[in-house]
Write a protein that holds these residues in place. Sequence first.
Motif, PDB file in Angstrom:
ATOM      1  N   ASP A  98       0.880  -1.298   0.071  1.00 29.78           N
ATOM      2  CA  ASP A  98      -0.077  -0.080   0.015  1.00 29.78           C
ATOM      3  C   ASP A  98       0.818   1.261  -0.007  1.00 29.78           C
ATOM      4  O   ASP A  98       0.450   2.182  -0.606  1.00 29.78           O
ATOM      5  N   LEU A  99       2.050   1.201   0.717  1.00 30.05           N
ATOM      6  CA  LEU A  99       2.871   2.411   0.920  1.00 30.05           C
ATOM      7  C   LEU A  99       3.548   2.551  -0.257  1.00 30.05           C
ATOM      8  O   LEU A  99       3.711   3.760  -1.015  1.00 30.05           O
ATOM      9  N   LEU A 100       3.954   1.570  -1.191  1.00 27.50           N
ATOM     10  CA  LEU A 100       4.646   1.440  -2.473  1.00 27.50           C
ATOM     11  C   LEU A 100       3.685   2.212  -3.691  1.00 27.50           C
ATOM     12  O   LEU A 100       3.891   2.938  -4.170  1.00 27.50           O
ATOM     13  N   ILE A 101       2.299   1.625  -3.433  1.00 27.30           N
ATOM     14  CA  ILE A 101       1.502   2.138  -4.415  1.00 27.30           C
ATOM     15  C   ILE A 101       1.102   3.622  -4.218  1.00 27.30           C
ATOM     16  O   ILE A 101       0.735   4.461  -5.084  1.00 27.30           O
ATOM     17  N   SER A 102       0.927   4.066  -2.826  1.00 27.33           N
ATOM     18  CA  SER A 102       0.354   5.587  -2.555  1.00 27.33           C
ATOM     19  C   SER A 102       1.634   6.509  -3.069  1.00 27.33           C
ATOM     20  O   SER A 102       1.532   7.578  -3.490  1.00 27.33           O
ATOM     21  N   GLN A 103       2.728   5.950  -2.986  1.00 28.74           N
ATOM     22  CA  GLN A 103       3.950   6.947  -3.331  1.00 28.74           C
ATOM     23  C   GLN A 103       4.157   7.140  -4.860  1.00 28.74           C
ATOM     24  O   GLN A 103       4.454   8.032  -5.299  1.00 28.74           O
ATOM     25  N   ARG A 104       3.539   5.992  -5.647  1.00 24.71           N
ATOM     26  CA  ARG A 104       3.696   6.129  -7.231  1.00 24.71           C
ATOM     27  C   ARG A 104       2.528   6.913  -7.275  1.00 24.71           C
ATOM     28  O   ARG A 104       2.349   7.592  -8.526  1.00 24.71           O
ATOM     29  N   THR A 105       1.176   6.633  -6.871  1.00 29.64           N
ATOM     30  CA  THR A 105       0.101   7.224  -7.378  1.00 29.64           C
ATOM     31  C   THR A 105      -0.564   8.459  -6.728  1.00 29.64           C
ATOM     32  O   THR A 105      -1.389   9.198  -7.087  1.00 29.64           O
ATOM     33  N   GLY A 106      -0.136   8.495  -5.177  1.00 27.65           N
ATOM     34  CA  GLY A 106      -0.695   9.432  -4.298  1.00 27.65           C
ATOM     35  C   GLY A 106       0.024  10.598  -4.029  1.00 27.65           C
ATOM     36  O   GLY A 106       1.231  10.904  -4.830  1.00 27.65           O
ATOM     37  N   LEU A 107      -0.162  11.357  -3.004  1.00 27.71           N
ATOM     38  CA  LEU A 107       0.478  12.598  -2.804  1.00 27.71           C
ATOM     39  C   LEU A 107       1.766  12.282  -1.859  1.00 27.71           C
ATOM     40  O   LEU A 107       1.483  11.652  -0.873  1.00 27.71           O
ATOM     41  N   VAL A 108       2.816  12.848  -2.349  1.00 30.98           N
ATOM     42  CA  VAL A 108       3.828  12.475  -1.366  1.00 30.98           C
ATOM     43  C   VAL A 108       4.139  13.789  -0.551  1.00 30.98           C
ATOM     44  O   VAL A 108       4.466  14.907  -1.032  1.00 30.98           O
ATOM     45  N   GLY A 109       3.768  13.753   0.853  1.00 25.62           N
ATOM     46  CA  GLY A 109       3.637  15.055   1.460  1.00 25.62           C
ATOM     47  C   GLY A 109       5.184  15.305   2.190  1.00 25.62           C
ATOM     48  O   GLY A 109       5.131  14.908   3.279  1.00 25.62           O
ATOM     49  N   THR A 110       6.155  15.672   1.496  1.00 25.14           N
ATOM     50  CA  THR A 110       7.486  16.139   2.015  1.00 25.14           C
ATOM     51  C   THR A 110       7.376  17.220   3.061  1.00 25.14           C
ATOM     52  O   THR A 110       8.065  17.112   4.151  1.00 25.14           O
ATOM     53  N   GLU A 111       6.458  18.280   2.966  1.00 24.77           N
ATOM     54  CA  GLU A 111       6.468  19.493   3.758  1.00 24.77           C
ATOM     55  C   GLU A 111       5.991  19.153   5.140  1.00 24.77           C
ATOM     56  O   GLU A 111       6.341  19.440   6.286  1.00 24.77           O
ATOM     57  N   SER A 112       4.577  18.404   5.045  1.00 24.49           N
ATOM     58  CA  SER A 112       4.283  18.022   6.401  1.00 24.49           C
ATOM     59  C   SER A 112       4.914  16.894   7.014  1.00 24.49           C
ATOM     60  O   SER A 112       5.065  16.953   8.474  1.00 24.49           O
ATOM     61  N   ARG A 113       5.852  16.060   6.253  1.00 26.83           N
ATOM     62  CA  ARG A 113       6.471  15.176   7.306  1.00 26.83           C
ATOM     63  C   ARG A 113       7.582  15.592   7.615  1.00 26.83           C
ATOM     64  O   ARG A 113       8.006  15.458   8.971  1.00 26.83           O
ATOM     65  N   LEU A 114       8.248  16.676   7.095  1.00 23.20           N
ATOM     66  CA  LEU A 114       9.191  17.651   7.766  1.00 23.20           C
ATOM     67  C   LEU A 114       8.846  18.299   8.868  1.00 23.20           C
ATOM     68  O   LEU A 114       9.501  18.299   9.886  1.00 23.20           O
ATOM     69  N   ARG A 115       7.763  18.805   8.948  1.00 21.75           N
ATOM     70  CA  ARG A 115       6.975  19.631   9.881  1.00 21.75           C
ATOM     71  C   ARG A 115       6.740  18.626  11.319  1.00 21.75           C
ATOM     72  O   ARG A 115       6.975  18.990  12.137  1.00 21.75           O
ATOM     73  N   ALA A 141      -2.102  11.139   8.202  1.00 18.54           N
ATOM     74  CA  ALA A 141      -2.847  10.671   9.474  1.00 18.54           C
ATOM     75  C   ALA A 141      -3.360   9.263   9.163  1.00 18.54           C
ATOM     76  O   ALA A 141      -3.482   8.348   9.905  1.00 18.54           O
ATOM     77  N   VAL A 142      -3.917   9.240   7.931  1.00 21.87           N
ATOM     78  CA  VAL A 142      -4.680   7.773   7.398  1.00 21.87           C
ATOM     79  C   VAL A 142      -3.456   6.752   7.273  1.00 21.87           C
ATOM     80  O   VAL A 142      -3.384   5.565   7.861  1.00 21.87           O
ATOM     81  N   ASN A 143      -2.116   7.026   6.735  1.00 17.20           N
ATOM     82  CA  ASN A 143      -1.091   6.330   6.823  1.00 17.20           C
ATOM     83  C   ASN A 143      -0.580   5.789   8.066  1.00 17.20           C
ATOM     84  O   ASN A 143      -0.445   4.568   8.444  1.00 17.20           O
ATOM     85  N   LEU A 144      -0.697   6.643   9.004  1.00 18.30           N
ATOM     86  CA  LEU A 144      -0.089   6.448  10.296  1.00 18.30           C
ATOM     87  C   LEU A 144      -1.278   5.364  11.163  1.00 18.30           C
ATOM     88  O   LEU A 144      -0.868   4.470  11.917  1.00 18.30           O
ATOM     89  N   LEU A 145      -2.414   5.632  10.494  1.00 18.62           N
ATOM     90  CA  LEU A 145      -3.660   4.869  11.257  1.00 18.62           C
ATOM     91  C   LEU A 145      -3.414   3.249  10.727  1.00 18.62           C
ATOM     92  O   LEU A 145      -3.747   2.489  11.552  1.00 18.62           O
ATOM     93  N   LYS A 146      -3.025   3.150   9.380  1.00 17.69           N
ATOM     94  CA  LYS A 146      -2.858   1.799   8.985  1.00 17.69           C
ATOM     95  C   LYS A 146      -1.590   1.170   9.733  1.00 17.69           C
ATOM     96  O   LYS A 146      -1.840  -0.098   9.880  1.00 17.69           O
ATOM     97  N   THR A 147      -0.558   1.915   9.946  1.00 21.39           N
ATOM     98  CA  THR A 147       0.668   1.462  10.533  1.00 21.39           C
ATOM     99  C   THR A 147       0.246   1.069  11.864  1.00 21.39           C
ATOM    100  O   THR A 147       0.560  -0.162  12.615  1.00 21.39           O
TER     101      THR A 147
END
Length: 493
Positions: free
Chosen positions: A111-128, A187-193
Motif C-alpha cells: 500500500d505504501l509503494l502504491i501510494s508513493q507512485r499514485t498518491g500525494l507525497v507530503g514532504t512538507e508535512s512530514r518535515l514539519r 494521518a491515514v497512513n499512520l492509522l494503517k501502521t
Amino acid sequence: MHLEQIRTLFDSSAAIRLLRSDSAPFILDFLNLTFKKAGILTLGQEDLKQKLLIYTEQLHETDPECLKGAMDRYLVNWSDSGWLNRHLKSSSNDPQYQLTRHSEDVIQFVDLLISQRTGLVGTESRLRLIIDTLSDLVQGSSSDPDKRLAYLEDQKKNILDEIDALKHGLPVAVYKPSQIRERFQMAVNLLKTLQSDFRAVEERFHEIALQVQQDQQKSLETRGQILGNAMDSEDLLKTEDEGISFYAFIAFLFTPDSQQALRQTIDEVIRLEAVQDERDSIMRLRSMVKLLLNEADKVQSKNAHLSTSLRKLLNVEAAENRRQVSEVLHEIKQLAVSMRDKTISDFTCEAVVQTSLDLFSPFTRTFWTTPQTFADQPEEHVIDLERTARERTSLANLEYLDLEQLRQNVQMMLQTNEHLTLENIIVAIPPESGVLELVGYFQIAFEDGHIINRENHCVVVITDAATSNQIRVRIPQVVFRKVSFMKYESNSL
C-alpha cells in the motif's frame, strides 16, 4: 542492516514468502478486501470460504487459471505459511481466521509503494512532523524549569498574538488545500501502521500463553515455577516499549472523554472541503474509533486467555480430576480391546462422570464504567389511547412482504439465465409494493449468497402503488446466480 541479516530474513520470513508467491497479487487483494478494507478482525471458516468462493468466481472471468482448486486447501496453505492465524473460540466450533503480523506488514508495504507512485507525497508535512516531534522530545525530556518556562512563554506569546489578530480582524495563517491533503493522508497512513502494530503485542501474549500450556503439559517444572515464569513474562511485556505504549494507548482510548474528543475531531476533519475526494480514506477515518477499540479488545482477549491458563494451573482440584479422567479413559481403552471379539449381548457397559465447579479469575472482570446519570427527573408517562389506536391501525395496514414469492420470482427467471441483475427482475416483474420489494430482494441476495457489489451503483425506476408516481432509486449492483439457488434448494431438502 547487514548481509547476513538480509539473507536470514529472505530465508525465514513469511512476509517474503508471500511476496515471492506466484499468486501474491490475488492473495493480497483478497486478504485486503476481506479483512482490512471491510474493517473485519476475525472471520469464521465457513464465512471466509464463502467470500473466497465469490472472489475466485469473479476472478476466473478474467484469469481462469488463478486460484483453482478447493477453498479449504488454500486456507490450510495460507495458515501453514504464516499468512493467516487459525484458532478456535471457546464459544464456537467453527475455526476463526485473522491476519498475521507478516500479512499485515506485506499489505502495508504494498500500500505504501502504491501510494508513493499514485498518491500525494507530503514532504512538507512530514518535515514539519519531524521538527515538531523533535522539539516536543527536547521539551518533554528536559527537567530544567528555566527552559520549560521559556518554552511555555513562547507558546503563550504566539497564542496571544493570534488571538489579538482575530479580535482586530487581521488575517491569520491557515493551511492551503494541498497542505490539508498532505496532513490528512499522513494521518491515514499512520492509522494503517497502528493497526498492524497490534499484531506484535497480540502475538506476544499468545507466545506467553502457549509457553504456559506447554510447561503445564510437560510437567518439567513445579506449579510454582511455571506460575512464576508466566507472571515474569507478563510483567516483562508491560515493562517493554511495546507493552508500555499499548497500555498507555488503552488508558487513553478507553476514557469516555478521550473517545468523545477524538470522534468530534474526526467529524470536523471529514467535513473539510479539501479532502472530500478521498472517499476510501474518509470511510477508514470514520470507523477509526470502533476499529481501534476492536483491535484493543482483541489483544486483551489474548491476555484473558493467559489468565485462564494460569487459573487452570492453580486449580489443584481440576488437575486431580484431569488425572482421574485420564486413568478412566485408559481403563476404558483396555476394556474395549478385551471385548472387541464379543457381541453386544455378551456384556453391558456403564460410565460415571463426575463434575465440579470451575474457578474464575478476577482478571476476567470487565472494566468499570461510569453509571448513566440523568440531569432531570423523568416525567410521568401517560398513555394516549387515541394515538395508540392510530398507531395500531397504521400497523395493521402495513403491507405484507412475501419473501418466498420474491425468491420464486428470481428462481423462475434464473431457469433461463445463468446470471441475472436486480434491474432485469424489476423490468420483467414490476414491484407491486414499491421500494419495499427492493428491500426484500436485497435480503434474499444476502441470505442466499448472491453478489452485492457496493462499489458499483445503478438507478432503477419503480412506480409507487399508492400515488402512481415514478420513483428513481439509486442502489448497489446486485447479481443473482443460479449456483446460489441450487445451494438454497439442496439446503431446503
